[in-house]
Design a protein around this motif. Sequence first.
Motif, PDB file in Angstrom:
ATOM      1  N   ARG A 323     -30.060   9.447  14.331  1.00 40.68           N
ATOM      2  CA  ARG A 323     -29.077   8.583  13.691  1.00 40.68           C
ATOM      3  C   ARG A 323     -29.635   8.095  12.376  1.00 40.68           C
ATOM      4  O   ARG A 323     -30.857   8.046  12.171  1.00 40.68           O
ATOM      5  N   GLY A 324     -28.723   7.733  11.511  1.00 37.38           N
ATOM      6  CA  GLY A 324     -29.160   7.276  10.201  1.00 37.38           C
ATOM      7  C   GLY A 324     -27.979   6.873   9.359  1.00 37.38           C
ATOM      8  O   GLY A 324     -26.883   6.585   9.867  1.00 37.38           O
ATOM      9  N   GLU A 325     -28.202   6.886   8.064  1.00 37.53           N
ATOM     10  CA  GLU A 325     -27.158   6.484   7.123  1.00 37.53           C
ATOM     11  C   GLU A 325     -27.258   7.367   5.897  1.00 37.53           C
ATOM     12  O   GLU A 325     -28.358   7.644   5.389  1.00 37.53           O
ATOM     13  N   ALA A 326     -26.087   7.825   5.427  1.00 34.35           N
ATOM     14  CA  ALA A 326     -26.024   8.670   4.234  1.00 34.35           C
ATOM     15  C   ALA A 326     -24.685   8.465   3.557  1.00 34.35           C
ATOM     16  O   ALA A 326     -23.636   8.493   4.211  1.00 34.35           O
ATOM     17  N   SER A 327     -24.716   8.227   2.250  1.00 33.71           N
ATOM     18  CA  SER A 327     -23.500   8.051   1.444  1.00 33.71           C
ATOM     19  C   SER A 327     -22.593   6.970   2.028  1.00 33.71           C
ATOM     20  O   SER A 327     -21.367   7.089   2.013  1.00 33.71           O
ATOM     21  N   GLY A 328     -23.198   5.933   2.579  1.00 29.36           N
ATOM     22  CA  GLY A 328     -22.421   4.829   3.128  1.00 29.36           C
ATOM     23  C   GLY A 328     -21.984   5.020   4.560  1.00 29.36           C
ATOM     24  O   GLY A 328     -21.447   4.091   5.173  1.00 29.36           O
ATOM     25  N   TRP A 329     -22.187   6.208   5.121  1.00 29.28           N
ATOM     26  CA  TRP A 329     -21.783   6.493   6.507  1.00 29.28           C
ATOM     27  C   TRP A 329     -22.955   6.282   7.458  1.00 29.28           C
ATOM     28  O   TRP A 329     -24.054   6.793   7.237  1.00 29.28           O
ATOM     29  N   ARG A 330     -22.740   5.540   8.521  1.00 29.10           N
ATOM     30  CA  ARG A 330     -23.683   5.476   9.632  1.00 29.10           C
ATOM     31  C   ARG A 330     -23.329   6.617  10.577  1.00 29.10           C
ATOM     32  O   ARG A 330     -22.169   6.761  10.979  1.00 29.10           O
ATOM     33  N   TRP A 331     -24.329   7.411  10.945  1.00 26.04           N
ATOM     34  CA  TRP A 331     -24.036   8.579  11.772  1.00 26.04           C
ATOM     35  C   TRP A 331     -24.990   8.630  12.965  1.00 26.04           C
ATOM     36  O   TRP A 331     -26.100   8.110  12.933  1.00 26.04           O
ATOM     37  N   ASP A 332     -24.522   9.266  14.026  1.00 24.32           N
ATOM     38  CA  ASP A 332     -25.291   9.378  15.267  1.00 24.32           C
ATOM     39  C   ASP A 332     -24.908  10.702  15.919  1.00 24.32           C
ATOM     40  O   ASP A 332     -23.735  10.929  16.228  1.00 24.32           O
ATOM     41  N   VAL A 333     -25.890  11.593  16.092  1.00 21.43           N
ATOM     42  CA  VAL A 333     -25.678  12.894  16.733  1.00 21.43           C
ATOM     43  C   VAL A 333     -26.569  12.942  17.971  1.00 21.43           C
ATOM     44  O   VAL A 333     -27.782  12.734  17.858  1.00 21.43           O
ATOM     45  N   SER A 334     -25.991  13.222  19.135  1.00 19.23           N
ATOM     46  CA  SER A 334     -26.794  13.133  20.358  1.00 19.23           C
ATOM     47  C   SER A 334     -26.439  14.213  21.358  1.00 19.23           C
ATOM     48  O   SER A 334     -25.327  14.763  21.360  1.00 19.23           O
ATOM     49  N   LEU A 335     -27.423  14.510  22.211  1.00 20.35           N
ATOM     50  CA  LEU A 335     -27.250  15.366  23.385  1.00 20.35           C
ATOM     51  C   LEU A 335     -27.507  14.515  24.617  1.00 20.35           C
ATOM     52  O   LEU A 335     -28.420  13.690  24.640  1.00 20.35           O
ATOM     53  N   ASN A 336     -26.714  14.740  25.652  1.00 16.25           N
ATOM     54  CA  ASN A 336     -26.761  13.889  26.846  1.00 16.25           C
ATOM     55  C   ASN A 336     -26.708  14.788  28.086  1.00 16.25           C
ATOM     56  O   ASN A 336     -25.769  15.582  28.237  1.00 16.25           O
ATOM     57  N   TYR A 337     -27.713  14.667  28.947  1.00 14.50           N
ATOM     58  CA  TYR A 337     -27.745  15.432  30.194  1.00 14.50           C
ATOM     59  C   TYR A 337     -27.911  14.466  31.354  1.00 14.50           C
ATOM     60  O   TYR A 337     -28.754  13.558  31.320  1.00 14.50           O
ATOM     61  N   PHE A 374     -22.301  16.661  24.069  1.00 18.18           N
ATOM     62  CA  PHE A 374     -22.715  16.667  22.669  1.00 18.18           C
ATOM     63  C   PHE A 374     -21.777  15.726  21.931  1.00 18.18           C
ATOM     64  O   PHE A 374     -20.559  15.888  21.988  1.00 18.18           O
ATOM     65  N   ASN A 375     -22.357  14.719  21.256  1.00 17.84           N
ATOM     66  CA  ASN A 375     -21.555  13.711  20.565  1.00 17.84           C
ATOM     67  C   ASN A 375     -21.912  13.640  19.088  1.00 17.84           C
ATOM     68  O   ASN A 375     -23.098  13.712  18.727  1.00 17.84           O
ATOM     69  N   VAL A 376     -20.896  13.463  18.277  1.00 15.07           N
ATOM     70  CA  VAL A 376     -21.074  13.156  16.855  1.00 15.07           C
ATOM     71  C   VAL A 376     -20.238  11.920  16.561  1.00 15.07           C
ATOM     72  O   VAL A 376     -19.023  11.902  16.814  1.00 15.07           O
ATOM     73  N   ASP A 377     -20.889  10.864  16.063  1.00 14.95           N
ATOM     74  CA  ASP A 377     -20.205   9.613  15.761  1.00 14.95           C
ATOM     75  C   ASP A 377     -20.515   9.206  14.328  1.00 14.95           C
ATOM     76  O   ASP A 377     -21.689   9.202  13.910  1.00 14.95           O
ATOM     77  N   LEU A 378     -19.467   8.828  13.585  1.00 12.02           N
ATOM     78  CA  LEU A 378     -19.605   8.409  12.192  1.00 12.02           C
ATOM     79  C   LEU A 378     -18.856   7.095  12.000  1.00 12.02           C
ATOM     80  O   LEU A 378     -17.773   6.898  12.567  1.00 12.02           O
ATOM     81  N   ALA A 379     -19.418   6.201  11.179  1.00  9.98           N
ATOM     82  CA  ALA A 379     -18.747   4.932  10.893  1.00  9.98           C
ATOM     83  C   ALA A 379     -19.179   4.431   9.527  1.00  9.98           C
ATOM     84  O   ALA A 379     -20.335   4.616   9.118  1.00  9.98           O
ATOM     85  N   VAL A 395     -15.073   7.719  13.221  1.00 14.75           N
ATOM     86  CA  VAL A 395     -14.525   8.974  13.716  1.00 14.75           C
ATOM     87  C   VAL A 395     -15.615   9.673  14.520  1.00 14.75           C
ATOM     88  O   VAL A 395     -16.808   9.431  14.319  1.00 14.75           O
ATOM     89  N   GLY A 396     -15.190  10.536  15.418  1.00 18.27           N
ATOM     90  CA  GLY A 396     -16.183  11.228  16.208  1.00 18.27           C
ATOM     91  C   GLY A 396     -15.597  12.354  17.021  1.00 18.27           C
ATOM     92  O   GLY A 396     -14.378  12.524  17.103  1.00 18.27           O
ATOM     93  N   ALA A 397     -16.475  13.121  17.626  1.00 18.11           N
ATOM     94  CA  ALA A 397     -16.073  14.243  18.480  1.00 18.11           C
ATOM     95  C   ALA A 397     -17.055  14.345  19.636  1.00 18.11           C
ATOM     96  O   ALA A 397     -18.224  13.955  19.522  1.00 18.11           O
ATOM     97  N   GLU A 398     -16.557  14.875  20.735  1.00 23.51           N
ATOM     98  CA  GLU A 398     -17.390  15.046  21.923  1.00 23.51           C
ATOM     99  C   GLU A 398     -17.046  16.360  22.599  1.00 23.51           C
ATOM    100  O   GLU A 398     -15.873  16.719  22.711  1.00 23.51           O
ATOM    101  N   ALA A 399     -18.071  17.058  23.055  1.00 24.27           N
ATOM    102  CA  ALA A 399     -17.891  18.240  23.904  1.00 24.27           C
ATOM    103  C   ALA A 399     -18.654  17.982  25.187  1.00 24.27           C
ATOM    104  O   ALA A 399     -19.834  17.596  25.150  1.00 24.27           O
ATOM    105  N   ARG A 400     -17.972  18.169  26.320  1.00 23.98           N
ATOM    106  CA  ARG A 400     -18.594  17.860  27.612  1.00 23.98           C
ATOM    107  C   ARG A 400     -18.411  19.026  28.567  1.00 23.98           C
ATOM    108  O   ARG A 400     -17.342  19.626  28.637  1.00 23.98           O
ATOM    109  N   HIS A 401     -19.483  19.314  29.313  1.00 23.77           N
ATOM    110  CA  HIS A 401     -19.422  20.333  30.361  1.00 23.77           C
ATOM    111  C   HIS A 401     -19.859  19.689  31.654  1.00 23.77           C
ATOM    112  O   HIS A 401     -20.886  18.995  31.715  1.00 23.77           O
ATOM    113  N   GLU A 402     -19.093  19.907  32.737  1.00 25.43           N
ATOM    114  CA  GLU A 402     -19.399  19.319  34.033  1.00 25.43           C
ATOM    115  C   GLU A 402     -19.418  20.411  35.094  1.00 25.43           C
ATOM    116  O   GLU A 402     -18.681  21.393  34.996  1.00 25.43           O
ATOM    117  N   SER A 403     -20.252  20.210  36.099  1.00 23.66           N
ATOM    118  CA  SER A 403     -20.260  21.138  37.228  1.00 23.66           C
ATOM    119  C   SER A 403     -20.459  20.352  38.518  1.00 23.66           C
ATOM    120  O   SER A 403     -21.056  19.268  38.520  1.00 23.66           O
TER     121      SER A 403
END
Length: 786
Positions: A323-337, A374-379, A395-403
């Motif tokens: 996570r960090g900040e660039a061009s005024g956007w706070r961003w967070d990219v993560s993987l979750n298991y 997999f998550n991408v979050d921007l603010a 704004v953000g997006a999420e992709a999730r796989h479940e079994s």
Amino acid sequence: MRIRRPLLLSSLISTIVIPAFAQQLPAEGELQSVVVTGTYAKNRRTVDSESPIDIIGARELQASGSTELATVLGRLLPSMNFPRPSGADASDAVRPAQLRGLSPDQTLVLVNGKRRHSSAVVNVNGTQGRGSAPVDLNAIPLSAIDHIEVLRDGAAAQYGSDAIAGVINIILKKGAGGGDAEVGVGEYQKRDGKQLTVRGSTGFSLGDQGWVRVALEAADRDPTNRAGADFRNPAEPRYGKVNQRFGDPETRPRSVFVNSQYRVNDDIDWYAFANYGQRNTSAAATWRTALNGTAQRTPLYPEGFLPLENSESQDTSLVTGLRGEASGWRWDVSLNYGRNEFQLDLDHTVNQTLGAASPTHFYAGKLLNTQQLFNVDLAREYPVAAFSGPLTVAVGAEARHESYEIGAGDEASYIGTGAQGFSGFRPVNAGRNSRHNESVYLNLEADVSRQFSTSAALRHERYSDFGSTTSAKGSARYAFSEAFSLRGTASSGFRAPSLAQQFYTITTTNFSVVNGVNTPIETGTFAVGSAAAAALGATPLKAEKARNYSLGLQFSPLSNWSTTVDAYRIDIDDRIALSANMTLSPALQAALAKQNILVGAGRYFTNAIDTRTTGVDVVSSYRLDLASAGRYDFTLAYNHNKNSLEHVNANPAILTANNLTLIDRQTINRLTVGSPKDKLSLATDANWGAWSARGVVTRYGSFTVPQNNATLDQTYDPQWVLDLSTSVKLNKNWRLSAGIDNVTNRYPDQVTSAGNLNNNGINPYSGFAPNGFNGRYYYAKAAYNW
């Protein structure tokens, strides 16, 4: 077979990752704090929130004799219900909690703002939460927690599925500084349920750019037993003795949390937190008498036997990201298991089909649930000339796989009548199923003026198994003055049917009261898409749909006094429920026999019920600082909740033709009247010098345990419970604590003998009781901090 008590060692330690956007706790003399749950704006305080949020600190979490998170939350949150079922198979080991009287899986659980994986266990017996497979809160150790934020509002538009009743966001400890270690012991008034807990946390620096924290917790908890003596048959060898075990199971949890953060450069941070936990549980099934009628049941246990269900639940999770900040956007990219595996063994029991050759130990199989995200979050904030503050756009997006996987047990566990206590999973039950979904969201928040703030959220999700859904939410708050404001929200939401609800399948021996006798019956739980379920009228599951409305007021006449009152309504259509245990007609039994399914009863999951939940939450806090005479915090918290039935789908024609009902009275009333109507909590925290004390009196409201025969319903009176604790700081590092939970040794009403629902007095208390039925509990702790 008793689970061996290993020696508890530890230099115990605690963990955390900073959530996506920073938070802080209240300063001395203040009652408000910055929150991160339900908002993407920076520095949003509880006093400014458009939705009700409870903040529970580590001191409150640990000012109790219990070391189970769900038990502690059930005492601290008036809107949470955490009963303690007994004799309910896997539900004894993984007990579900409810928020606002709704299903346990209608509450979303986050850790540091990231979705926590669900348990693999499906609650299929007659407990509260029947049919759910929620997150196991007790798998998260108290030693790792800094504080908890509870959003009491629908939030599917912000977080996705499950957030109908609300959101529980567990914020972990952070940083390299300091640490603690604690040893605690306890015992019930009845001289059982002895507990030993060792836990702690510490942090380490990663150079001058990062840190890592570790939290460890281990406990040994002996079982409790409130069963009555067995006077059913004078011919029994153990006539008049206490044969059943009815109470809390024996548990041995072990857990570690590791958490870290490292500054890659001035604009980017790397973070990761991970958890591994294992909990061994030994729960008792129903006592098997020596005689089956007049015949000897088995020569292996000539005096009768008590089957033990010995389970091992393993939780593994890992979240990592940048996570960090660039061009005024706070961003967070993560993987979750996340992963939960539940294995079950049966001991001290037999398979009667095998006679004297039967083993007495059986492996019954396993359940496995996993998720990967997999998550991408921007603010960022945009200045708006007409507004008093910036517009926050997220704004953000999420992709999730479940079994979800079912593993078969030993052949001896399921062949013929199966192992007494729990018939194992069969090869025909075994299999692995999976799905994936993708989602995008948009969130807008703004302080339009100094008095008026508003927010809006929109989320679209597409699931591979049932299609797409879109949720929306709008919120607003208007401050008439610094002391008084109104707030309100309206939202739509959903909960996707879990893979467990779609694919869980097993044949077990259940007990039903027939002519006053607990009678065993082979019961099949069928996957909703199976041929067996189709033969009983099943249709594919679809998502539950919800509409949430709330209106609240905030009143803060003084800086040390704050009160909130929030009324709410939650309409849920197409609620997923596990059907009645339908005793099949000869024709239906024959139809299933052609599929090689030999059962006398059947059930499956179905979207069949629409409900409405209405209620009000009241929270009032007052701080009195008397300088040399100490500081005192007073909190009043109250919840009144009513669940009502709005609609039940038409009964499938095949069932009607065979005089069966898919959704029976008991299934409906379990949802509407099975949890307490209200709960009141009055707490006082006192601090003077090296001493501190806490007293909490809680009134658990009345509830009804329903039966299909309305004359057998039992409504339980409200129960008052008093908890007291005190601690003293001996020096800079050492602190001693002691307390009594349930000081007045109050028990819930006993189950009446009508219809033999108390099993001839053997099971005297109801598993629906919101505070359990163990009585007074004494405990002491010694803690070292650095």
